[in-house]
Design a protein around this motif. Sequence first.
Motif, PDB file in Angstrom:
ATOM      1  N   PHE A  52       0.814  -1.216   0.000  1.00  0.00           N
ATOM      2  CA  PHE A  52       0.000   0.000   0.000  1.00  0.00           C
ATOM      3  C   PHE A  52       0.851   1.271   0.000  1.00  0.00           C
ATOM      4  O   PHE A  52       0.365   2.338   0.333  1.00  0.00           O
ATOM      5  CB  PHE A  52      -0.929   0.003   1.216  1.00  0.00           C
ATOM      6  N   GLU A  53       2.111   1.131  -0.366  1.00  0.00           N
ATOM      7  CA  GLU A  53       2.994   2.290  -0.342  1.00  0.00           C
ATOM      8  C   GLU A  53       2.427   3.384  -1.251  1.00  0.00           C
ATOM      9  O   GLU A  53       2.005   3.120  -2.375  1.00  0.00           O
ATOM     10  CB  GLU A  53       4.392   1.898  -0.825  1.00  0.00           C
ATOM     11  N   GLY A  54       2.353   4.596  -0.750  1.00  0.00           N
ATOM     12  CA  GLY A  54       1.819   5.695  -1.541  1.00  0.00           C
ATOM     13  C   GLY A  54       0.329   5.897  -1.368  1.00  0.00           C
ATOM     14  O   GLY A  54      -0.215   6.926  -1.748  1.00  0.00           O
ATOM     15  N   GLN A  55      -0.374   4.902  -0.786  1.00  0.00           N
ATOM     16  CA  GLN A  55      -1.810   5.032  -0.588  1.00  0.00           C
ATOM     17  C   GLN A  55      -2.156   5.487   0.824  1.00  0.00           C
ATOM     18  O   GLN A  55      -3.302   5.780   1.117  1.00  0.00           O
ATOM     19  CB  GLN A  55      -2.507   3.686  -0.853  1.00  0.00           C
ATOM     20  N   LEU A  56      -1.156   5.491   1.702  1.00  0.00           N
ATOM     21  CA  LEU A  56      -1.411   5.819   3.102  1.00  0.00           C
ATOM     22  C   LEU A  56      -0.593   7.034   3.519  1.00  0.00           C
ATOM     23  O   LEU A  56       0.488   7.285   2.987  1.00  0.00           O
ATOM     24  CB  LEU A  56      -1.038   4.632   3.997  1.00  0.00           C
ATOM     25  N   SER A  57      -1.106   7.753   4.480  1.00  0.00           N
ATOM     26  CA  SER A  57      -0.343   8.866   5.043  1.00  0.00           C
ATOM     27  C   SER A  57      -0.684   8.975   6.519  1.00  0.00           C
ATOM     28  O   SER A  57      -1.648   8.377   6.991  1.00  0.00           O
ATOM     29  CB  SER A  57      -0.707  10.173   4.326  1.00  0.00           C
ATOM     30  N   ASP A  58       0.095   9.758   7.238  1.00  0.00           N
ATOM     31  CA  ASP A  58      -0.168   9.940   8.657  1.00  0.00           C
ATOM     32  C   ASP A  58      -1.389  10.816   8.897  1.00  0.00           C
ATOM     33  O   ASP A  58      -1.747  11.096  10.038  1.00  0.00           O
ATOM     34  CB  ASP A  58       1.060  10.537   9.365  1.00  0.00           C
ATOM     35  N   GLY A  59      -2.040  11.272   7.818  1.00  0.00           N
ATOM     36  CA  GLY A  59      -3.290  12.001   7.954  1.00  0.00           C
ATOM     37  C   GLY A  59      -4.492  11.082   7.955  1.00  0.00           C
ATOM     38  O   GLY A  59      -5.629  11.537   8.063  1.00  0.00           O
ATOM     39  N   ASP A  60      -4.270   9.780   7.797  1.00  0.00           N
ATOM     40  CA  ASP A  60      -5.396   8.846   7.809  1.00  0.00           C
ATOM     41  C   ASP A  60      -6.069   8.841   9.171  1.00  0.00           C
ATOM     42  O   ASP A  60      -5.436   9.047  10.210  1.00  0.00           O
ATOM     43  CB  ASP A  60      -4.921   7.430   7.451  1.00  0.00           C
ATOM     44  N   GLN A  61      -7.365   8.558   9.145  1.00  0.00           N
ATOM     45  CA  GLN A  61      -8.176   8.707  10.350  1.00  0.00           C
ATOM     46  C   GLN A  61      -7.698   7.832  11.499  1.00  0.00           C
ATOM     47  O   GLN A  61      -7.701   8.254  12.656  1.00  0.00           O
ATOM     48  CB  GLN A  61      -9.634   8.383  10.013  1.00  0.00           C
ATOM     49  N   LEU A  62      -7.281   6.604  11.186  1.00  0.00           N
ATOM     50  CA  LEU A  62      -6.859   5.700  12.261  1.00  0.00           C
ATOM     51  C   LEU A  62      -5.628   6.250  12.984  1.00  0.00           C
ATOM     52  O   LEU A  62      -5.541   6.190  14.210  1.00  0.00           O
ATOM     53  CB  LEU A  62      -6.567   4.307  11.698  1.00  0.00           C
ATOM     54  N   VAL A  63      -4.680   6.812  12.217  1.00  0.00           N
ATOM     55  CA  VAL A  63      -3.496   7.422  12.833  1.00  0.00           C
ATOM     56  C   VAL A  63      -3.925   8.602  13.701  1.00  0.00           C
ATOM     57  O   VAL A  63      -3.448   8.782  14.826  1.00  0.00           O
ATOM     58  CB  VAL A  63      -2.510   7.895  11.736  1.00  0.00           C
ATOM     59  N   TYR A  64      -4.826   9.401  13.152  1.00  0.00           N
ATOM     60  CA  TYR A  64      -5.296  10.592  13.859  1.00  0.00           C
ATOM     61  C   TYR A  64      -5.973  10.216  15.175  1.00  0.00           C
ATOM     62  O   TYR A  64      -5.715  10.816  16.222  1.00  0.00           O
ATOM     63  CB  TYR A  64      -6.274  11.334  12.947  1.00  0.00           C
ATOM     64  N   VAL A  65      -6.805   9.187  15.130  1.00  0.00           N
ATOM     65  CA  VAL A  65      -7.550   8.783  16.335  1.00  0.00           C
ATOM     66  C   VAL A  65      -6.637   8.067  17.327  1.00  0.00           C
ATOM     67  O   VAL A  65      -6.547   8.439  18.502  1.00  0.00           O
ATOM     68  CB  VAL A  65      -8.737   7.876  15.959  1.00  0.00           C
ATOM     69  N   ASN A  66      -5.951   7.014  16.851  1.00  0.00           N
ATOM     70  CA  ASN A  66      -5.163   6.169  17.759  1.00  0.00           C
ATOM     71  C   ASN A  66      -3.878   6.854  18.219  1.00  0.00           C
ATOM     72  O   ASN A  66      -3.503   6.789  19.385  1.00  0.00           O
ATOM     73  CB  ASN A  66      -4.801   4.853  17.060  1.00  0.00           C
ATOM     74  N   GLY A  67      -3.201   7.475  17.256  1.00  0.00           N
ATOM     75  CA  GLY A  67      -1.883   7.996  17.582  1.00  0.00           C
ATOM     76  C   GLY A  67      -1.887   9.405  18.133  1.00  0.00           C
ATOM     77  O   GLY A  67      -0.926   9.824  18.768  1.00  0.00           O
ATOM     78  N   VAL A  68      -2.954  10.185  17.886  1.00  0.00           N
ATOM     79  CA  VAL A  68      -2.962  11.589  18.290  1.00  0.00           C
ATOM     80  C   VAL A  68      -4.011  11.862  19.360  1.00  0.00           C
ATOM     81  O   VAL A  68      -3.690  12.193  20.508  1.00  0.00           O
ATOM     82  CB  VAL A  68      -3.188  12.499  17.056  1.00  0.00           C
ATOM     83  N   LEU A  69      -5.288  11.721  18.996  1.00  0.00           N
ATOM     84  CA  LEU A  69      -6.357  12.055  19.948  1.00  0.00           C
ATOM     85  C   LEU A  69      -6.334  11.162  21.186  1.00  0.00           C
ATOM     86  O   LEU A  69      -6.452  11.640  22.315  1.00  0.00           O
ATOM     87  CB  LEU A  69      -7.730  11.935  19.258  1.00  0.00           C
ATOM     88  N   LYS A  70      -6.175   9.854  20.962  1.00  0.00           N
ATOM     89  CA  LYS A  70      -6.197   8.940  22.106  1.00  0.00           C
ATOM     90  C   LYS A  70      -5.057   9.263  23.078  1.00  0.00           C
ATOM     91  O   LYS A  70      -5.242   9.254  24.305  1.00  0.00           O
ATOM     92  CB  LYS A  70      -6.094   7.488  21.614  1.00  0.00           C
ATOM     93  N   GLY A  71      -3.889   9.569  22.519  1.00  0.00           N
ATOM     94  CA  GLY A  71      -2.751   9.906  23.370  1.00  0.00           C
ATOM     95  C   GLY A  71      -3.022  11.151  24.207  1.00  0.00           C
ATOM     96  O   GLY A  71      -2.683  11.207  25.399  1.00  0.00           O
ATOM     97  N   LYS A  72      -3.643  12.180  23.604  1.00  0.00           N
ATOM     98  CA  LYS A  72      -3.989  13.405  24.331  1.00  0.00           C
ATOM     99  C   LYS A  72      -4.987  13.115  25.450  1.00  0.00           C
ATOM    100  O   LYS A  72      -4.861  13.609  26.584  1.00  0.00           O
ATOM    101  CB  LYS A  72      -4.603  14.424  23.365  1.00  0.00           C
ATOM    102  N   LEU A  73      -6.019  12.322  25.141  1.00  0.00           N
ATOM    103  CA  LEU A  73      -7.085  12.048  26.116  1.00  0.00           C
ATOM    104  C   LEU A  73      -6.584  11.185  27.268  1.00  0.00           C
ATOM    105  O   LEU A  73      -7.083  11.287  28.390  1.00  0.00           O
ATOM    106  CB  LEU A  73      -8.279  11.380  25.418  1.00  0.00           C
TER     107      LEU A  73
END
Length: 788
Positions: free
Chosen positions: A686-707
């Motif tokens: 999936f190289e090139g089809q994914l980025s760190d802006g994907d929702q799962l990264v945003y939820v698991n890696g960013v929001l969850k960590g803050k909460l």
Amino acid sequence: MWARDSWLEILGRYLIGKRDDKKQLTSVIFPRYHQLDATRKLLADVLAEGAGQRYLIQHSAGSGKTNSIAWSAHFLADLHDADNKKLFDSVLVVSDRNVLDAQLQEAIFDFERTTGVVETITSEHGSKSAQLGQALKDGKKIIVCTIQTFPFALQAVQELAATEGKRFAVIADEAHSSQTGEAASKLKQLLSAQEWAELQDGGEIDTEALLAAGMAARAGGKGLTYVAFTATPKQKTLELFGRPGADGLPQPFHVYSMRQAIEEGFILDVLKNYTPYELAFKLAHDGKEYDETQVERSAAMKGIMQWVRLHPYNIAQKVQIVVEHYRENVQPLLDGKAKAMVVVASRKEAVRWQKAIRAYIARQNYPLGVLVAFSGEVNDPESYPQPVTETSADLNPGLKGSDIREAFAKADYHLLLVANKFQTGFDQPLLCGMYVDKMLGGIQAVQTLSRLNRAHPGKDTTYILDFVNDAAEILKAFKTYYDTAELEATTDPHLVFDLRAKLDASGHYDDFEVERVAKVETDPRGTQAQLSSAIAPVADRLLKRYKAAQQARATALADGDDKAAESNKDVLDALVLFKNDMGAFVRLYAFLAQVFDYGNTDIEKRFLFYKRLIPLLEFGRERDTVDLSKVVLTHHTLRSAGRQPLNLNADGSYKLPPMDAVGSGSVQEKQQAYLTEIIEKVNGLFEGQLSDGDQLVYVNGVLKGKLLENETLVQQAGSNSKEQFANSPDLKDALIHAIMDTLEAHSAMSTQALGSDRVRDGLKDILLGPAQLYEALRAKAQGGAARP
């Protein structure tokens, strides 16, 4: 058609009256042209050729097969030759259509004004064989049985054809599921009436004569006439029931194509609104180290893909797409009565989908009813503590003993989840949408997606959303059956001899052992004990050889002797291949012997020998398993590839390939690799089809960590239930603050979330569901409480 004699025949023989519950006539059914043409040509050919022929009638969905079968059964049951002798003693109709029995009874009553002409064989009235024997003895013109009852019917008809020389017509609905294979071949293994009578009178007959008679009967018994109705004939069905065309290849006797049914408006073109989705994901090991044990590559790949398919986040994403698409596009059709089907790959997936879809609908307060259908029992502790069935209150609480077909027809239900059930033979005209999360190939794709094609007043639109299949492959499958199913070539009968030579060369049995089993098998007075003593020595020898190699390999692995371990693994693989080749021989011969007369008793003897030996060999069912407990899903995206109307009218058709390369496998070394390497390879897809802006990264890696850093939330999760925590105002506020904190690093996702209540609610659902925020906060609270 409008000639005087033709019109009089239609009025006198074809009209079927439709009646209400009070048996009052409400309407009259006339035959459509293809029905009239098929039945007239069938009768003319039977009269010209006599009994013992085979007829394949390829009539599309929407052709009115039930009425065509009723007319065919009635006409064949009354057919007389030039000497005014009745051609058939009885007509046996094999079908799983629930309405067929009632419609046949109704149609025959209209034809003859006589009740009791049609007899139905079911398990509700005692022994099936006794019922059938009585029906035949009573001279019932038409006997109806289901595919499940068919083996009993075959046996009874075989005995009567053999002992009394009677003749029968067998009309099979969807012949590819009821007529091919072992059940049908038994019907062909007939002795002449004279030979059977001699046996009954104390005479003897040797093995060679029995086998020769069996093979001659396979190649074409004159006591039985087959009429096979199907919309989608398989390769085997064409070869068994088709007739040679101008090119020498088998063709259907009569065709009413999918193209014609669509053009005449009797079914819909379901590929006009076809939308494929593309899945991309990335895996990691959650900071833990994998052990250095190598795993089998194909087993690991299959395990990883299944793990991703069952992942809560993957299911949650698809559930949201399905429900929202249904509400916005499908439900408004047919004045709000339109329904949809969701097709998943396994029963476990069906259970998890049902749980997720009901939870999503409840959270959104949507007034939607969902049913799930599958056979048997599913044990999935991650979903429910006890095993569940489709009748379990946990899964289908509103069912309350009702039949799922009947319940789904009610206005209360909108979505039907299915796993290997209702993909064929399920007629619900209100179905306007289908969501596919299962690989479908060839005939299965056509049969499954065609659940949508049933016509209904006002129905002119259908939708298909496909999460896994390739649009080009789906189109290819449909084009095979769009006009007339054709074969590339017929199956080479010499494949049987090639496979026999390969099996003989294995050295696992000798001719004496084959003869010993065949002699008992074909002896009318042979017992089960004799059969066991004939076959047991071969089975015991092979089982001991397999077990010895297993133990030797285990010892070699423990001692670090790689060469000995590899040598014993080759022995194990060779024995499994031998078993698989025997199975291939049995299937191939059971099919080809119905088309081709081998005239070789050694081939028949091996068929009997292998058929008895295979069930006794328990090895070869072991499966490599891979530990995926440390794998985590880090990235996930599901993107629509856009609506792709698949044009059935475009040039290019596809033909069915014959059976080929049967039993040509050899022992091969399974590819080994470290699990980390396999996951890296999967991620690379999936190289090139994914980025760190994907929702799962945003939820698991960013929001969850803050909460997780919010002490108020930690305390609340530790002292409240999940439901109470979900309704906490502090959670709502904390989520908004977390979104604002990430605005600079993740501007696109954060801007969307801040501007939409719906997006924020969706993020909260993911955090409380697949992301398991509550569980993580609660664990943190308990961990803090445990510290002194």
